[in-house]
Structure formats: C-alpha cells, structure tokens
Design a protein around this motif. Structure first.
Motif: not given
Length: 174
Positions: A45-51, A72-87, A136-142
């Motif tokens: 799963s993937l969930e965006t966090v914040g603005t 030009d180099v334009l960058v979209y910046n977001a935070k995403a919480k990762i759900g990754a459960v599985g062997d 990465n399960d449960g981690q919020t990545v930039d």
C-alpha cells in the motif's frame, strides 16, 4: 422350444447381465487429515502524508502559473507512507507517466524520474523507479519526482501538460 427352456434361457441371460456390467465396482480408499498450517497474504500500500509541493532549484514554485523553459528542472516533493508486508516482497515506487496528460511534444520533453530518501539517505533507484521491500513497511519516505524540460529549437513552445492529478504508484515486481 417349450416354456421351461425359454424361462431358463431368460434367467441365464439376466444373470449374465447382472454379473457382467450392471453390478457394483468397489475400491479401497482412505483419508488422512494433514496439519498443513495457515497461509496468510501480505499487503502492498501507498498513502501520501502531508501537503506536497513543487520546487525549482530548491525554492518553492506555484506550478499552475509557472512557465517552463528548456533546461528547467522542476521537482514534485511529497511524503509517502509505505505498506510492504510479505516474505520476499519487492516493489517499485514511481510516477506513472501515463497519468500525465497534455500536448504530446511537451509530454515527451518532461519524462519524470522518481527518487526517494529515508531520513536523508537515498533509497536504491533503478531505471524504472525506487526499490521498495518488506524492510520499508511502515516507513514514511520523502519522494521526489523530477521533471527536466529537455527541448530544442521551437519544440514544445506554448504547450501545456496537466500535472494536477498525476499518480505515484507502488507496484510489486514480477
């Protein structure tokens, strides 16, 4: 032929039919219940966090009014919480270029590249996106999606693309 002979022949034929194919056919069988345990499925799963926000050269920009020029180099910046459960779960996090719509020349000139960091450290990135696994399960990545405007001559002038609702995807690797 008399009645007794006919009756004997009929009785013999009936006995042959019953013995030859109309009877029962039995085989031995047995069943044993096995304690195989339980199989459980994981999740992805993937969930965006914040603005989220846009930057150019580290400074915020309002993308809806920004007029890009080649280089030009334009960058979209977001935070995403990762759900990754599985062997043995391996997945790729990336911007879905097919969810970006607009003029074809400008679309071609803005191929998005996705990178991500966790606590300031870069996550492994390949040609298709950011490598994600069960660690990465449960981690919020930039997440950073970089759009570099690569055009020459008069290509992609006065064109537009809609970046308002492009997708960030997390897809299990095959």
């Amino acid at each position: 032929m008399n009645k007794q002979t006919k009756g004997a022949i009929a009785a013999g034929a009936a006995a042959l039919l019953l013995a030859g194919g109309a009877g029962t056919f039995a085989l031995w069988s047995d069943t044993e219940t096995l304690n195989g345990g339980t199989i459980s499925s994981g999740k992805l799963s993937l969930e965006t966090v914040g603005t989220p926000g846009w930057t150019k050269g580290g400074s915020p920009v309002t993308i809806s009014s920004y007029k890009a020029v080649p280089g030009d180099v334009l960058v979209y910046n977001a935070k995403a919480k990762i759900g990754a459960v599985g062997d043995n779960l391996h997945a790729t996090l990336k911007a879905d270029a097919s969810s970006i719509t607009g003029d074809p020349e400008l679309l071609a000139a803005l191929a998005p590249q996705t990178t991500a960091t966790l606590n300031g450290d870069a996550l492994a990135t390949g040609a298709t996106g950011v490598a994600i696994n069960q660690d990465n399960d449960g981690q919020t990545v930039d997440v950073q999606v970089t759009f570099t405007f690569n055009a020459t001559g008069t290509t992609a002038q006065t064109q537009s693309v809609n970046l308002a609702n492009f997708n960030l995807t997390l897809t299990q690797d095959s």
